[in-house]
Design an enzyme around this catalytic site. Structure first.
Site, mmCIF file in Angstrom:
data_model
loop_
_atom_site.group_PDB
_atom_site.id
_atom_site.type_symbol
_atom_site.label_atom_id
_atom_site.label_comp_id
_atom_site.label_asym_id
_atom_site.label_seq_id
_atom_site.Cartn_x
_atom_site.Cartn_y
_atom_site.Cartn_z
ATOM 1 N N ARG A 214 -15.292 3.968 4.280
ATOM 2 C CA ARG A 214 -16.051 5.115 4.770
ATOM 3 C C ARG A 214 -15.150 6.330 4.923
ATOM 4 N NH1 ARG A 214 -17.701 5.991 10.710
ATOM 5 N NH2 ARG A 214 -15.477 6.476 10.610
ATOM 6 N N LYS B 253 -21.102 -5.938 4.365
ATOM 7 C CA LYS B 253 -20.178 -5.393 3.360
ATOM 8 C C LYS B 253 -19.868 -6.442 2.283
ATOM 9 C CE LYS B 253 -16.883 -2.753 5.161
ATOM 10 N NZ LYS B 253 -15.601 -2.199 5.666
ATOM 11 N N ALA C 271 -9.393 11.063 2.763
ATOM 12 C CA ALA C 271 -10.802 11.406 2.966
ATOM 13 C C ALA C 271 -10.910 12.919 3.109
ATOM 14 C CB ALA C 271 -11.331 10.738 4.229
ATOM 15 N N THR D 190 -3.909 4.773 -1.429
ATOM 16 C CA THR D 190 -4.939 5.311 -0.543
ATOM 17 C C THR D 190 -5.501 6.618 -1.111
ATOM 18 O OG1 THR D 190 -3.398 6.591 0.794
ATOM 19 C CG2 THR D 190 -3.815 4.327 1.493
ATOM 20 N N ALA E 88 -19.218 2.174 4.171
ATOM 21 C CA ALA E 88 -18.508 1.583 3.027
ATOM 22 C C ALA E 88 -19.432 0.641 2.262
ATOM 23 C CB ALA E 88 -17.276 0.841 3.526
ATOM 24 N N GLU F 55 0.844 -1.196 0.000
ATOM 25 C CA GLU F 55 0.000 0.000 0.000
ATOM 26 C C GLU F 55 0.878 1.244 0.000
ATOM 27 O OE1 GLU F 55 -3.689 -0.123 2.098
ATOM 28 O OE2 GLU F 55 -3.191 1.757 3.099
HETATM 29 P P1 FAD Z 1 -17.325 1.016 7.527
HETATM 30 O O1 FAD Z 1 -17.209 -0.364 7.046
HETATM 31 O O2 FAD Z 1 -18.369 1.897 6.932
HETATM 32 O O3 FAD Z 1 -17.523 0.948 9.118
HETATM 33 C C1 FAD Z 1 -17.393 2.121 9.917
HETATM 34 C C2 FAD Z 1 -18.086 1.885 11.259
HETATM 35 O O4 FAD Z 1 -19.491 1.834 11.060
HETATM 36 C C3 FAD Z 1 -17.713 0.560 11.937
HETATM 37 O O5 FAD Z 1 -17.701 0.783 13.308
HETATM 38 C C4 FAD Z 1 -18.863 -0.379 11.539
HETATM 39 O O6 FAD Z 1 -19.053 -1.396 12.515
HETATM 40 C C5 FAD Z 1 -20.019 0.581 11.500
HETATM 41 N N1 FAD Z 1 -21.061 0.222 10.522
HETATM 42 C C6 FAD Z 1 -20.884 -0.288 9.281
HETATM 43 N N2 FAD Z 1 -22.083 -0.448 8.670
HETATM 44 C C7 FAD Z 1 -23.027 -0.008 9.531
HETATM 45 C C8 FAD Z 1 -24.446 0.096 9.481
HETATM 46 N N3 FAD Z 1 -25.166 -0.309 8.426
HETATM 47 N N4 FAD Z 1 -25.109 0.590 10.583
HETATM 48 C C9 FAD Z 1 -24.414 1.003 11.692
HETATM 49 N N5 FAD Z 1 -23.061 0.929 11.778
HETATM 50 C C10 FAD Z 1 -22.387 0.437 10.724
HETATM 51 N N6 FAD Z 1 -9.049 5.926 5.151
HETATM 52 C C11 FAD Z 1 -8.936 6.888 4.214
HETATM 53 O O7 FAD Z 1 -9.335 8.025 4.438
HETATM 54 N N7 FAD Z 1 -8.371 6.623 2.983
HETATM 55 C C12 FAD Z 1 -7.904 5.397 2.658
HETATM 56 O O8 FAD Z 1 -7.419 5.182 1.565
HETATM 57 C C13 FAD Z 1 -8.016 4.347 3.650
HETATM 58 N N8 FAD Z 1 -7.580 3.087 3.385
HETATM 59 C C14 FAD Z 1 -7.748 2.099 4.319
HETATM 60 C C15 FAD Z 1 -7.365 0.794 4.009
HETATM 61 C C16 FAD Z 1 -7.516 -0.231 4.937
HETATM 62 C C17 FAD Z 1 -7.112 -1.629 4.576
HETATM 63 C C18 FAD Z 1 -8.072 0.055 6.217
HETATM 64 C C19 FAD Z 1 -8.227 -1.037 7.239
HETATM 65 C C20 FAD Z 1 -8.465 1.352 6.535
HETATM 66 C C21 FAD Z 1 -8.314 2.376 5.593
HETATM 67 N N9 FAD Z 1 -8.728 3.685 5.855
HETATM 68 C C22 FAD Z 1 -8.603 4.670 4.909
HETATM 69 C C23 FAD Z 1 -9.300 4.028 7.176
HETATM 70 C C24 FAD Z 1 -10.844 3.871 7.197
HETATM 71 O O9 FAD Z 1 -11.425 4.795 6.326
HETATM 72 C C25 FAD Z 1 -11.309 4.106 8.630
HETATM 73 O O10 FAD Z 1 -10.855 3.059 9.463
HETATM 74 C C26 FAD Z 1 -12.782 4.362 8.815
HETATM 75 O O11 FAD Z 1 -12.988 4.784 10.170
HETATM 76 C C27 FAD Z 1 -13.670 3.133 8.597
HETATM 77 O O12 FAD Z 1 -13.736 2.804 7.283
HETATM 78 P P2 FAD Z 1 -14.516 1.464 6.818
HETATM 79 O O13 FAD Z 1 -14.562 1.477 5.366
HETATM 80 O O14 FAD Z 1 -13.973 0.281 7.505
HETATM 81 O O15 FAD Z 1 -15.966 1.818 7.427
#
Ligand code: FAD
Length: 284
Positions: free
Chosen positions: A106, A166, A50, A47, A126, A16
């Site tokens: 997200r 997801k 955001a 990446t 997400a 990454e």
């Molecule tokens: P989600 O999957 O949307 O989850 C976020 C939170 O909401 C979790 O607590 C989940 O349990 C909860 N949730 C999910 N769905 C629901 C629902 N339907 N109802 C209620 N709650 C729900 N950040 C960046 O800005 N840019 C990047 O390029 C980036 N790359 C990343 C790559 C990896 C491999 C990882 C692990 C993280 C990365 N991040 C990046 C960080 C990420 O954006 C953050 O960790 C963010 O807080 C969560 O993103 P997510 O997509 O996992 O969120």
């Protein structure tokens, strides 16, 4: 290739990288990518910041990896700071560059973003973005997952249930948040399998090569630090080169153990450090 990961035909190796903030560093990233490419990864992901500041850079870097280095590329996209129309535009640009993979996230709220803007994003989670992309594009989609649960999740179980949503929305594979204790990963993988999450899961590994880096990484990821890593930092933290060697050794041991336990993929958070990455790859 990502196909090997999707078919689980071998343990994939991927990297990454992130768009650098300054123009000077941005120009230097291409040379670093050349070094990373020589290590023959199955794919490289880039990446996305955001908040919307560096979309162009994400696409430019992803395009270089795909078009110039001919390596499968994943472009990250976030719900935060992103409208559906922005996403559509980016998808068109990525398609033109021959990029077939998107990691939908997200994103976290940038410090300067007001609650109102954060809460009014068009894609809430997400999985909402993944559902949209699955219905409207032909990209293969990836998502993030958290062996120690996402920091906002009420419980490990609720986070896992959302992870299942997801995958059902269309994520074909997952990459974990960085972790330092492999047992947390093995427990997470088992629990995920128990509820029917069977897509490949890449283990995210970040080498810790300086004492400062650890507090930053933990703040961002919420990952716990095992006693062994704590002791290592106490012992070597003040000596830059010793700490670098010890940090690489820790990451190598983590990776070798994961491979022994049949991990689907190893995803190295390179921090845009090709030399460190090369040293790890040489030892695994
Ligand atoms: P989600 O999957 O949307 O989850 C976020 C939170 O909401 C979790 O607590 C989940 O349990 C909860 N949730 C999910 N769905 C629901 C629902 N339907 N109802 C209620 N709650 C729900 N950040 C960046 O800005 N840019 C990047 O390029 C980036 N790359 C990343 C790559 C990896 C491999 C990882 C692990 C993280 C990365 N991040 C990046 C960080 C990420 O954006 C953050 O960790 C963010 O807080 C969560 O993103 P997510 O997509 O996992 O969120």
């Amino acid at each position: 290739m990502i196909k090997d990961l999707l078919n689980k035909t071998k343990t994939s190796l991927s990297f990454e990288v992130s768009p650098p903030k300054t123009e000077e560093e941005f120009q230097a990233i291409f040379g670093k990518l050349d070094v990373l490419a020589a290590l023959k990864p199955d794919f490289i992901s880039c990446t996305y910041g955001a908040g919307g500041s560096n979309t162009g850079k994400t696409i430019e870097i992803a395009s270089y990896i795909q078009q110039h280095l001919h390596i499968d590329t994943i472009a990250h996209m976030t719900c935060v700071g992103f409208k559906q129309s922005d996403l559509q535009k980016n998808c068109e640009l990525l398609e033109k560059e021959g990029i077939h993979y998107i990691m939908a996230l997200r994103g976290d709220r940038p410090q300067a973003m007001k609650d109102e803007q954060f809460n009014s994003r068009e894609f809430l989670y997400a999985s909402d973005m993944i559902r949209y992309l699955k219905a409207n594009t032909s990209f293969t989609l990836a998502g993030a997952c958290y062996p120690e649960k996402h920091y906002e999740a009420e419980s490990f179980e609720s986070d896992l249930m959302h992870l299942k949503e997801k995958v059902e929305a269309g994520a074909s594979f997952l990459t974990t948040q960085l972790f330092f204790d492999n047992d947390t990963f093995y427990r997470f993988r088992e629990r995920a399998a128990d509820i029917g999450i069977t897509v490949p899961i890449c283990a995210g590994i970040m080498p810790i090569i300086s004492a400062n880096q650890i507090s930053k990484s933990i703040n961002l990821s919420g990952s716990s630090v095992p006693k062994e890593l704590e002791n290592m930092i106490d012992k070597y933290g003040k000596n830059k080169e010793d700490m670098r060697v010890a940090g690489i050794d820790y990451a190598v041991r983590q990776i070798l153990d994961l491979k022994e336990h049949g991990v689907d993929g190893i995803h190295i958070y390179t921090m845009n450090w090709p030399k460190t990455t090369a040293e790890i790859v040489a030892q695994i």
